[in-house]
Design an enzyme around this catalytic site. Structure first.
Site, mmCIF file in Angstrom:
data_model
loop_
_atom_site.group_PDB
_atom_site.id
_atom_site.type_symbol
_atom_site.label_atom_id
_atom_site.label_comp_id
_atom_site.label_asym_id
_atom_site.label_seq_id
_atom_site.Cartn_x
_atom_site.Cartn_y
_atom_site.Cartn_z
ATOM 1 N N SER A 44 -30.519 -46.716 -63.248
ATOM 2 C CA SER A 44 -31.204 -45.470 -63.621
ATOM 3 C C SER A 44 -32.443 -45.218 -62.765
ATOM 4 C CB SER A 44 -31.595 -45.491 -65.102
ATOM 5 O OG SER A 44 -30.470 -45.237 -65.898
ATOM 6 N N THR A 97 -35.910 -43.091 -65.883
ATOM 7 C CA THR A 97 -35.688 -41.695 -65.471
ATOM 8 C C THR A 97 -36.993 -40.901 -65.387
ATOM 9 O OG1 THR A 97 -33.472 -41.761 -66.415
ATOM 10 C CG2 THR A 97 -34.362 -39.594 -65.893
#
Ligand SMILES: [Zn+2]
EC number: 3.1.3.1
Length: 415
Positions: A44, A97
């Protein structure tokens, strides 16, 4: 908008269980491939860096080039252009993120370093979890110095003002299925939809003539995927879709907002259909309805089952999942000796009963959907690589990524 780990099978699964079209269904315009600089399967951190900076980096890297120097992000470039920026997530705010859009770090695990950068970036709305770092005394002081209105309870959401910092959980927010089933326990925690609705209201009230850039992430679709938990997966995915529906209402009224929704990668390798040659079951059966009987995520139920054994273990399993365990299932539950083994056992039994399969408890390399609406959305049609999303956004809005990168060239990305 990002569904962390939200692969195309999750959309099929969520639509089928919901029994009607998803809000995203009418706006699927393309696909996104997701590999990182050093692995065919991205994590991620590298995925967020690609979408935020246009740079393919190594796994674990946050807002950096492969050589470790900082790469400017579209959020930073938007702030430079006078645009109001926000991030609304269900993970900790310092998680991979949102960090990829708002910090530069050699490792995603430098969470205190990331938190301090985020607090000094001039981001006007930050809602999510992460009190484990945001509530440390020096970070709390920093947030106050930066003028943040700090909240930690749903009841404060509607009265908060810009700049707003809402930290609603020690780590990530509870899974949506647990929040819904335990309203008293989690009444202080808002949903993704509630947080995103308030963020849009705040930007609408502010009415910045330069506009706003808001990152909304359904972060824990990924966590459900890592747990191979179809119950948590359904409610997380549905919540993302409902949030998209709200965003679309805003965008259609506003008539000048670009909305894009994609995933950073798929998580879990969700397969719909589960049959092997010696399996006596119907080869084309899929039984997702069993998911709706479950009263919690695998993690939540595991906590309830772990102290139990024998018939009480089996009956409590049935009470929470609606599934009467087979002899084989009972063995799975008996053999689970710790929290991780227990939630994996629950996920496995529920998935098998629903006739769904998972190829991994990590990420996969499958392309994910691109969903979009609004002015110049055609730029995002067809197949694209994740890092092109950043360059397309920067070009459309004339946000200067190179200027930010050149300013950051002496920034030390290691704490
Ligand atoms: Zn993940």
């Amino acid at each position: 908008m990002i569904g962390d780990g939200f692969g195309p099978a999750m959309a099929t699964f969520t639509r089928t269980l919901k029994g009607s079209p998803l809000a995203i269904d009418g706006y699927v315009i393309g696909t996104v491939s997701t590999k990182s600089a050093n692995r065919l399967i991205t994590d991620s951190a590298a995925a967020a860096t690609a979408m935020a900076t246009g740079v393919l980096t190594k796994n674990r890297g946050i807002g950096i080039f492969e050589n470790g120097t900082a790469a400017g992000t579209i959020l930073e470039a938007a702030i430079e252009a006078g645009v109001s920026c926000g991030m609304v997530v269900t993970s900790p705010i310092h998680h991979a993120t949102p960090a990829g859009f708002s910090a530069h770090a050699n490792s995603r695990y430098s969470e205190d370093f990331i938190t301090k950068q985020q607090l000094q970036k001039g981001i006007k709305v930050m809602f999510g979890g992460g009190a484990n770092y945001y509530n440390l005394p020096d970070n709390r002081l920093l947030a106050e110095e930066m003028g943040y209105h700090i909240i930690n309870d749903t009841s404060q959401l509607n009265s908060t003002q810009l700049p707003a910092l809402g930290v609603f959980a020690y780590d990530g927010l509870p899974f949506e299925v647990d929040r819904l089933n335990q309203p008293e326990q989690f009444k202080h925690v808002p949903s993704l939809l509630e947080m995103a609705t308030r963020a849009l209201e705040l930007f609408k009230e502010e009415d910045n003539e330069k506009g706003f850039f808001l990152l909304i992430e359904g972060s824990e679709i990924d966590w459900a995927g890592h747990n191979n938990d179809p119950v948590a997966m359904y409610y997380e995915s549905l919540q993302l879709d409902q949030t998209f529906e709200m965003v679309m209402e805003f965008a259609k009224k506003d008539n000048d907002t670009l909305v894009i929704l994609t995933a950073d990668h798929e998580t879990g390798g969700l397969g719909i259909g589960y049959h092997y040659s010696n399996d006596p079951g119907d080869p084309y059966s899929w039984e997702p309805q069993v998911i709706l009987k479950s009263k919690g995520s695998s993690e939540y139920i595991a906590n309830k089952l772990l102290p139990l054994n024998g018939s009480l273990l089996y009956s409590t399993f049935t009470e929470y999942t609606g599934i009467i365990p087979s002899v084989e299932d009972k063995l799975e539950l008996d053999n689970a000796k710790n929290f991780s083994e227990m939630y994996h056992a629950i996920s496995l039994i529920v998935s098998k009963t629903a006739r769904m399969g998972w190829t991994t408890d990590q990420h996969t390399a499958i392309d994910v959907n691109m969903v979009g609406y609004g002015p110049l959305v055609t730029h995002f049609c067809g197949n694209q690589h994740s890092n092109q999303i950043a360059t397309k956004i920067a070009n459309i809005f004339e946000w200067d990524l190179e200027l930010i990168t050149s300013r950051l060239r002496h920034f030390n990305t290691t704490p």
